[in-house]
Design an enzyme around this catalytic site. Structure first.
Site, mmCIF file in Angstrom:
data_model
loop_
_atom_site.group_PDB
_atom_site.id
_atom_site.type_symbol
_atom_site.label_atom_id
_atom_site.label_comp_id
_atom_site.label_asym_id
_atom_site.label_seq_id
_atom_site.Cartn_x
_atom_site.Cartn_y
_atom_site.Cartn_z
ATOM 1 N N GLY A 1 -6.138 5.012 -0.286
ATOM 2 C CA GLY A 1 -6.351 3.493 -0.589
ATOM 3 C C GLY A 1 -7.780 3.128 -0.376
ATOM 4 O O GLY A 1 -8.456 3.574 0.599
ATOM 5 N N HIS B 1 -4.489 0.905 -14.366
ATOM 6 C CA HIS B 1 -5.768 1.624 -14.847
ATOM 7 C C HIS B 1 -5.388 2.974 -14.146
ATOM 8 O O HIS B 1 -5.363 3.105 -12.972
ATOM 9 C CB HIS B 1 -7.189 1.261 -14.409
ATOM 10 N N SER C 1 7.355 -17.679 1.593
ATOM 11 C CA SER C 1 7.979 -16.933 2.827
ATOM 12 C C SER C 1 9.257 -16.438 2.640
ATOM 13 O O SER C 1 9.941 -17.189 1.737
ATOM 14 C CB SER C 1 7.662 -18.115 3.843
ATOM 15 N N HIS D 1 -0.463 -14.157 -0.722
ATOM 16 C CA HIS D 1 1.260 -14.401 -0.361
ATOM 17 C C HIS D 1 1.474 -15.723 -0.600
ATOM 18 O O HIS D 1 0.849 -16.831 -0.276
ATOM 19 C CB HIS D 1 1.227 -14.395 1.147
ATOM 20 N N VAL D 2 2.713 -16.006 -1.703
ATOM 21 C CA VAL D 2 2.882 -17.235 -1.985
ATOM 22 C C VAL D 2 4.196 -17.872 -1.718
ATOM 23 O O VAL D 2 4.542 -19.015 -2.044
ATOM 24 C CB VAL D 2 3.000 -17.206 -3.881
ATOM 25 N N GLU E 1 0.780 -1.217 -0.197
ATOM 26 C CA GLU E 1 -0.082 -0.036 -0.048
ATOM 27 C C GLU E 1 0.951 1.329 0.096
ATOM 28 O O GLU E 1 0.425 2.310 -0.472
ATOM 29 C CB GLU E 1 -0.896 -0.165 1.203
ATOM 30 N N GLY F 1 -7.083 6.178 -13.963
ATOM 31 C CA GLY F 1 -8.465 7.068 -14.187
ATOM 32 C C GLY F 1 -8.223 8.276 -13.651
ATOM 33 O O GLY F 1 -7.278 8.642 -12.694
#
Length: 141
Positions: free
Chosen positions: A84, A108, A94, A91-92, A64, A110
């Site tokens: 935000g 995007h 460690s 999380h894939v 963030e 905008g």
């Protein structure tokens, strides 16, 4: 983006982090271009969960931070506040020590809302987390 512009952008991004969560987590901005911003965060006991690996919340805070900073840097920050709206993370992998790098890329752009993809990787460029962040630009009053 030329070298001087890039250095100025990174200096500005790092300056806005003083006395914030980003400074607490030792997040620094290390690379930028026209459509992305990269931040680095050390992985140590300060950002571990109890079993000694990177806490998912620290990863989300990193994501963030870099996504919001990218919105701030690439939009009209003099007239708009960036907030935000939504964040989701997968999380894939460690990691226990070293550094993680978060690269925010615009999906995007905008006038009101922006959609960012943030890839968090280790020093070997292996994917640790994949994050989607939606930001909003609100007029300053």
């Amino acid at each position: 983006m030329n070298k001087d512009t890039k250095e100025l952008l990174l200096e500005k991004a790092n300056a806005i982090c003083r006395n914030t969560l980003m400074e607490t987590l030792e997040i620094t901005f290390v690379d930028a271009a026209e459509d992305f911003l990269v931040a680095r965060m050390p992985v140590n006991a300060r950002v571990h969960q109890p079993d000694g690996v990177l806490h998912g919340g620290a990863s989300v805070a990193l994501a963030e931070s870099v996504g919001s900073a990218a919105s701030f840097m690439f939009l009209d920050a003099e007239n708009f506040m960036i907030r935000g709206l939504e964040i989701s993370a997968n999380h894939v992998k460690s990691i226990k020590t070293g550094f993680v790098y978060a690269k925010a890329s615009i999906l995007h752009k905008g006038r009101t809302t922006q959609l960012w993809q943030i890839r968090i990787t280790n020093e070997e460029d292996q994917l640790i987390s994949l994050v989607k962040l939606t930001t909003i630009a609100l007029p300053k009053s």
